[in-house]
Scaffold this active site. Structure first.
Site, PDB file in Angstrom:
ATOM      1  CE  LYS A 159      10.048 -10.486   4.502  1.00 53.97           C
ATOM      2  NZ  LYS A 159       8.948 -10.512   5.125  1.00 53.97           N
ATOM      3  CG  ASP A 209       5.563 -14.995   0.977  1.00 55.24           C
ATOM      4  OD1 ASP A 209       4.515 -14.875   1.329  1.00 55.24           O
ATOM      5  OD2 ASP A 209       6.594 -15.407   1.683  1.00 55.24           O
ATOM      6  CE  LYS A 215       1.444 -15.377   3.048  1.00 53.39           C
ATOM      7  NZ  LYS A 215       2.766 -15.861   3.653  1.00 53.39           N
TER       8      LYS A 215
END
Length: 448
Positions: A27, A325, A352
């Site tokens: 990503k 993440d 987040k």
């Protein structure tokens, strides 16, 4: 874009996961590929682009500012750029959906162009703070009108020529670093970012690849990244490696489901992104890198993962930036380990898509796992490898990583667990549930 109707998922305990899986394109690299291709003069070709909602939002924004972006018949994306300094005034606000990365990076990109842009997002993105990006970009001359708390919706009035700055990152954030560097592309002079703690370096690698004059110096202060502005970017042919953050879910799933043997193909192993795999190996995970290679300047390998007995560790603090993440799915792995795992150094988890520390503590707690929250992480008492209780309904909180992490946990739960909404998974890994299903033995029942 309106948020889709909630899509509940019920997941049951699985038999062994076996077979081969291909994860979506990275990503972070996909976002940057589109942005830099749109600033080059000529046609760039991007293979393996992640076609999730977040990346498509970036494509739409760059199109709105003049770039020609289309998907070819062979699945590769073709981008004809406008050149650095050539961005056009968009006619409408950018709806960034759930994507914090593209929002912050695009804020940097437009800050040094004489255009005005407005950013909106979904309920989750609208809660996320943008002040850490607004502060340095304001020093460069951009003006911001934000919602209370420095949140979306917000408007950016870019300045051209902008003012080059030297900025020391107060928190380890690749997004802030990248936003400043992207602003620096169209800023005369030298823009410098000093990061005391190294973060993912995709921006630096790709900026160099497109022809920007960028240097990195390792000093006692940390890494000093210097970019010469008013750059001329040259079109590139890019192959996007598989996203290690997406691969993480399959790697943990294979590690905790007895009898599993899974090969995850084409995983990007940039050292600034591979901290989870190092932590899992410290816990005893059986992860073997096969066919290691370099693709587009990024290290890549196929990961062979077999079920293993995991043991608790104290996760080294220096790994935090390279696995920020992946903490939610690390918490899942810890729930199946022998002993009490402590994972700290991750303040970023609080801001987040959701507060991921509390979200995962609540989710695992509802499944019978003992979790102690810290401000910067958690301690998880593992159950020694047996199944967790499950039997709960989990709130995904519009967060794709919470939804996928708990789907993995459900594969090794005594009782079926229900996730209230798995639609956010489409932001980063649209075929995640189908991939689990294809790895055999996975019983997935999704509501309409």
């Amino acid at each position: 874009m309106p948020h889709p109707l909630p899509r509940p998922l019920e997941i049951h305990r699985s038999g062994p996961l076996t077979g081969t899986a291909v994860v979506p394109g990275d990503k972070s690299i996909s976002h940057r590929s589109l942005m830099l291709s749109a600033l080059a003069v000529g046609e760039s070709r991007i293979e393996g682009l992640l076609e999730g909602e977040d990346v498509l939002a970036t494509a739409a924004a760059m199109r709105a500012m003049g770039a020609d972006i289309r998907c070819g018949d062979d699945g590769a994306w073709l981008v004809n750029g406008v050149g650095v300094g050539g961005l056009l005034q968009p006619e409408a606000a950018f709806d960034m959906g759930n994507s914090g990365t593209s929002t912050r990076l695009l804020m940097g990109l437009v800050s040094s162009h004489a255009i005005t842009t407005t950013f909106t997002g979904d309920a989750s993105l609208s809660k996320r703070p943008m002040g850490r990006v607004i502060e340095p970009l304001s020093r460069m001359g951009a003006e911001f009108t934000a919602s209370p708390g420095g949140r979306l919706p917000l408007m950016v009035r870019g300045l051209n020529p902008a003012v080059p700055i030297e900025y020391t990152l107060p928190v380890a954030s690749a997004q802030v670093k990248s936003a400043i560097l992207l602003a620096g592309l169209n800023t005369p002079g030298i823009t410098r970012v000093i990061e005391p703690v190294a973060t993912r370096d995709h921006s630096e690698r790709m900026l160099r690849g497109f022809g920007a004059e960028l240097s990195v110096e390792e000093t006692n202060q940390g890494r000093i990244i210097s970019l010469v502005g008013e750059a001329e970017l040259k079109p590139q042919s890019i192959v996007v490696p598989g996203d290690p953050s997406s691969a993480a879910f399959l790697v943990v799933a294979a590690s905790i489901v007895p009898g599993s043997d899974v090969l995850v193909m084409n995983v990007g192993l940039n050292p600034t992104r591979a901290g989870l795999f190092e932590a899992l190996r410290m816990m005893g995970a059986d992860i073997v890198e096969e066919n290691p290679r370099i693709v587009g300047g990024e290290p890549v390998a196929d990961l062979r993962v077999r079920h293993a007995s995991l043991r608790a560790i104290e996760v080294p603090m220096h790994l935090a930036p390279s696995m920020i993440d992946e903490y939610p799915v690390l918490f899942v792995a810890a729930a199946f380990a022998e002993g009490r795992t402590i994972a700290r150094g991750a303040h970023e988890l609080r801001v987040k898509e959701s507060d991921r520390i509390t979200a995962m503590a609540d989710a695992l707690g509802a499944c019978g796992v003992l979790v102690e929250e810290y401000e910067d992480g958690a301690a998880i008492q593992g159950n020694g490898g047996g199944p967790i209780a499950g039997g709960a309904t989990i709130a995904s909180q519009l967060d794709h990583r919470i939804a996928m992490s708990m789907a993995v946990a459900g594969l090794a739960a005594k009782s079926a667990l229900t996730i209230d909404d798995v639609s956010p998974i489409a932001t980063s890994y649209p075929m995640f549930l189908e991939t689990l299903d294809a790895l055999k033995g996975t019983e997935v029942v999704a509501g309409s």
